[in-house]
Scaffold this motif. Structure first.
Motif, PDB file in Angstrom:
ATOM      1  N   LEU A 144     -15.201 -11.864 -58.847  1.00  0.00           N
ATOM      2  CA  LEU A 144     -13.805 -11.746 -59.272  1.00  0.00           C
ATOM      3  C   LEU A 144     -13.619 -12.217 -60.716  1.00  0.00           C
ATOM      4  CD1 LEU A 144     -11.835 -13.042 -56.152  1.00  0.00           C
ATOM      5  CD2 LEU A 144     -12.185 -10.690 -56.847  1.00  0.00           C
ATOM      6  N   ASP A 145     -12.789 -11.488 -61.455  1.00  0.00           N
ATOM      7  CA  ASP A 145     -12.464 -11.869 -62.832  1.00  0.00           C
ATOM      8  C   ASP A 145     -11.035 -12.394 -62.884  1.00  0.00           C
ATOM      9  OD1 ASP A 145     -14.896 -11.107 -63.933  1.00  0.00           O
ATOM     10  OD2 ASP A 145     -14.261  -9.014 -64.159  1.00  0.00           O
ATOM     11  N   GLY A 146     -10.787 -13.265 -63.823  1.00  0.00           N
ATOM     12  CA  GLY A 146      -9.413 -13.723 -64.055  1.00  0.00           C
ATOM     13  C   GLY A 146      -8.872 -14.659 -63.002  1.00  0.00           C
ATOM     14  N   VAL A 147      -9.762 -15.320 -62.253  1.00  0.00           N
ATOM     15  CA  VAL A 147      -9.311 -16.274 -61.235  1.00  0.00           C
ATOM     16  C   VAL A 147      -9.787 -17.659 -61.673  1.00  0.00           C
ATOM     17  CG1 VAL A 147      -9.394 -16.896 -58.797  1.00  0.00           C
ATOM     18  CG2 VAL A 147      -9.524 -14.502 -59.456  1.00  0.00           C
ATOM     19  N   SER A 148      -8.911 -18.636 -61.595  1.00  0.00           N
ATOM     20  CA  SER A 148      -9.271 -19.981 -62.069  1.00  0.00           C
ATOM     21  C   SER A 148     -10.378 -20.582 -61.203  1.00  0.00           C
ATOM     22  CB  SER A 148      -8.048 -20.884 -62.064  1.00  0.00           C
ATOM     23  OG  SER A 148      -7.713 -21.229 -60.737  1.00  0.00           O
ATOM     24  N   GLU A 149     -11.159 -21.478 -61.827  1.00  0.00           N
ATOM     25  CA  GLU A 149     -12.260 -22.131 -61.104  1.00  0.00           C
ATOM     26  C   GLU A 149     -11.737 -22.953 -59.934  1.00  0.00           C
ATOM     27  OE1 GLU A 149     -15.380 -24.410 -62.979  1.00  0.00           O
ATOM     28  OE2 GLU A 149     -15.380 -23.017 -64.685  1.00  0.00           O
ATOM     29  N   ASP A 150     -10.594 -23.591 -60.128  1.00  0.00           N
ATOM     30  CA  ASP A 150     -10.015 -24.402 -59.055  1.00  0.00           C
ATOM     31  C   ASP A 150      -9.670 -23.543 -57.836  1.00  0.00           C
ATOM     32  OD1 ASP A 150     -10.270 -26.669 -60.546  1.00  0.00           O
ATOM     33  OD2 ASP A 150      -8.152 -26.777 -61.159  1.00  0.00           O
ATOM     34  N   THR A 151      -9.099 -22.375 -58.097  1.00  0.00           N
ATOM     35  CA  THR A 151      -8.732 -21.469 -57.001  1.00  0.00           C
ATOM     36  C   THR A 151      -9.987 -21.016 -56.252  1.00  0.00           C
ATOM     37  OG1 THR A 151      -6.868 -20.696 -58.335  1.00  0.00           O
ATOM     38  CG2 THR A 151      -7.478 -19.355 -56.441  1.00  0.00           C
ATOM     39  N   ILE A 152     -11.034 -20.677 -57.020  1.00  0.00           N
ATOM     40  CA  ILE A 152     -12.290 -20.243 -56.392  1.00  0.00           C
ATOM     41  C   ILE A 152     -12.877 -21.381 -55.556  1.00  0.00           C
ATOM     42  CG2 ILE A 152     -14.696 -19.646 -56.883  1.00  0.00           C
ATOM     43  CD1 ILE A 152     -13.694 -17.648 -58.895  1.00  0.00           C
ATOM     44  N   LYS A 153     -12.832 -22.608 -56.096  1.00  0.00           N
ATOM     45  CA  LYS A 153     -13.356 -23.769 -55.348  1.00  0.00           C
ATOM     46  C   LYS A 153     -12.578 -23.973 -54.043  1.00  0.00           C
ATOM     47  CE  LYS A 153     -16.309 -26.104 -58.282  1.00  0.00           C
ATOM     48  NZ  LYS A 153     -17.398 -25.165 -58.229  1.00  0.00           N
ATOM     49  N   ASP A 154     -11.251 -23.779 -54.092  1.00  0.00           N
ATOM     50  CA  ASP A 154     -10.422 -23.918 -52.892  1.00  0.00           C
ATOM     51  C   ASP A 154     -10.818 -22.885 -51.839  1.00  0.00           C
ATOM     52  OD1 ASP A 154      -9.071 -25.994 -54.074  1.00  0.00           O
ATOM     53  OD2 ASP A 154      -7.275 -24.816 -54.581  1.00  0.00           O
ATOM     54  N   VAL A 155     -11.002 -21.636 -52.271  1.00  0.00           N
ATOM     55  CA  VAL A 155     -11.365 -20.567 -51.335  1.00  0.00           C
ATOM     56  C   VAL A 155     -12.776 -20.808 -50.789  1.00  0.00           C
ATOM     57  CG1 VAL A 155     -11.725 -18.088 -51.067  1.00  0.00           C
ATOM     58  CG2 VAL A 155      -9.789 -18.913 -52.391  1.00  0.00           C
ATOM     59  N   GLU A 156     -13.691 -21.272 -51.655  1.00  0.00           N
ATOM     60  CA  GLU A 156     -15.048 -21.601 -51.186  1.00  0.00           C
ATOM     61  C   GLU A 156     -14.990 -22.679 -50.106  1.00  0.00           C
ATOM     62  OE1 GLU A 156     -17.302 -22.688 -54.678  1.00  0.00           O
ATOM     63  OE2 GLU A 156     -17.914 -20.609 -55.045  1.00  0.00           O
ATOM     64  N   ALA A 157     -14.140 -23.676 -50.319  1.00  0.00           N
ATOM     65  CA  ALA A 157     -13.985 -24.749 -49.321  1.00  0.00           C
ATOM     66  C   ALA A 157     -13.432 -24.187 -48.012  1.00  0.00           C
ATOM     67  CB  ALA A 157     -13.075 -25.841 -49.860  1.00  0.00           C
ATOM     68  N   GLU A 158     -12.486 -23.262 -48.130  1.00  0.00           N
ATOM     69  CA  GLU A 158     -11.901 -22.632 -46.939  1.00  0.00           C
ATOM     70  C   GLU A 158     -12.959 -21.843 -46.169  1.00  0.00           C
ATOM     71  OE1 GLU A 158      -8.411 -19.352 -46.035  1.00  0.00           O
ATOM     72  OE2 GLU A 158      -8.326 -20.444 -47.942  1.00  0.00           O
ATOM     73  N   ILE A 159     -13.787 -21.095 -46.896  1.00  0.00           N
ATOM     74  CA  ILE A 159     -14.863 -20.315 -46.258  1.00  0.00           C
ATOM     75  C   ILE A 159     -15.867 -21.264 -45.602  1.00  0.00           C
ATOM     76  CG2 ILE A 159     -16.834 -18.800 -46.727  1.00  0.00           C
ATOM     77  CD1 ILE A 159     -15.083 -17.333 -48.785  1.00  0.00           C
ATOM     78  N   GLN A 160     -16.174 -22.379 -46.258  1.00  0.00           N
ATOM     79  CA  GLN A 160     -17.111 -23.352 -45.679  1.00  0.00           C
ATOM     80  C   GLN A 160     -16.529 -23.961 -44.398  1.00  0.00           C
ATOM     81  OE1 GLN A 160     -20.351 -23.900 -46.612  1.00  0.00           O
ATOM     82  NE2 GLN A 160     -20.372 -24.980 -44.664  1.00  0.00           N
ATOM     83  N   GLU A 161     -15.228 -24.222 -44.397  1.00  0.00           N
ATOM     84  CA  GLU A 161     -14.576 -24.751 -43.181  1.00  0.00           C
ATOM     85  C   GLU A 161     -14.698 -23.746 -42.030  1.00  0.00           C
ATOM     86  OE1 GLU A 161     -10.488 -26.042 -43.692  1.00  0.00           O
ATOM     87  OE2 GLU A 161     -11.056 -27.211 -45.458  1.00  0.00           O
ATOM     88  N   LEU A 162     -14.468 -22.462 -42.349  1.00  0.00           N
ATOM     89  CA  LEU A 162     -14.616 -21.417 -41.326  1.00  0.00           C
ATOM     90  C   LEU A 162     -16.043 -21.407 -40.791  1.00  0.00           C
ATOM     91  CD1 LEU A 162     -12.720 -18.322 -42.817  1.00  0.00           C
ATOM     92  CD2 LEU A 162     -12.166 -19.533 -40.705  1.00  0.00           C
ATOM     93  N   THR A 163     -17.004 -21.491 -41.698  1.00  0.00           N
ATOM     94  CA  THR A 163     -18.417 -21.483 -41.297  1.00  0.00           C
ATOM     95  C   THR A 163     -18.709 -22.644 -40.355  1.00  0.00           C
ATOM     96  OG1 THR A 163     -18.994 -20.506 -43.440  1.00  0.00           O
ATOM     97  CG2 THR A 163     -20.790 -21.482 -42.168  1.00  0.00           C
TER      98      THR A 163
END
Length: 184
Positions: A144-163
């Motif tokens: 993804l382009d144009g998305v802040s690093e903080d937002t990506i980190k939040d979504v990564e954390a959400e995906i890890q929680e799902l996992t």
């Protein structure tokens, strides 16, 4: 952002599909009790076409150790018997001309261990599928382009929680299945 939601939804759907597959696999692993799920994958050669058993007969469970198969077309009884033998389920079918009876033999300790091992392998495969879904989601995030690093980190954390949630769910289901298999 819409793309982020799509990625997390996609990851969640793949993980849920993996859990459904695990449930289906566990239904096929018998735990010493008769269940119509034991013969759900038996294919009968019916009028020249392989047909699922439940489409040519009624499968019922009269008691914990017996399956009763009542063909809708009596001429199919031999084909059904043959299909059960070929499917290598470990049952010796007997028929009285109208109905096929399958006696489910009690499980030996060795067979119980084999079935528990089979359930463990299915669980591990499910966990691999869940982790692969996480990995795919993470790759999509990085594209993804144009998305802040903080937002990506939040979504990564959400995906890890799902996992973590789905891996724990798979382990919990395995523990229940193992207890069911090993119970004498």
């Amino acid at each position: 952002m819409e793309d982020l939601e799509l990625i997390t939804d996609s990851v969640k759907q793949e993980m849920e599909a993996a859990m459904k597959h695990l449930e289906h696999a566990f239904q096929k692993i018998r735990a010493g009790r008769a269940s119509s799920a034991m013969v759900q994958d038996v294919m009968v050669e019916y009028y020249g076409a392989p047909t699922p058993l439940n489409q040519v007969a009624n499968v019922s469970v009269p008691d914990a150790m017996t399956l009763s198969i009542q063909p809708w077309d009596r001429s199919a009884i031999n084909a059904i018997e043959k299909a059960i033998i070929i499917s290598n389920l470990g049952f010796a079918p007997s028929n009285n001309g109208d109905t096929i009876i399958l006696n489910v033999p009690p499980l030996t300790e060795e067979r119980r261990r084999e079935l528990a091992k089979q359930a463990k392998a299915e669980t591990e495969q499910t966990k691999v599928t869940v982790r692969n879904a996480r990995q795919e989601g993470m790759k999509e995030l990085k594209k993804l382009d144009g998305v802040s690093e903080d937002t990506i980190k939040d979504v990564e954390a959400e995906i890890q929680e799902l996992t973590d949630k789905y891996v724990k769910l798979a382990d919990d289901q395995y523990k229940v299945k193992e207890a069911e298999i090993m119970k004498v």
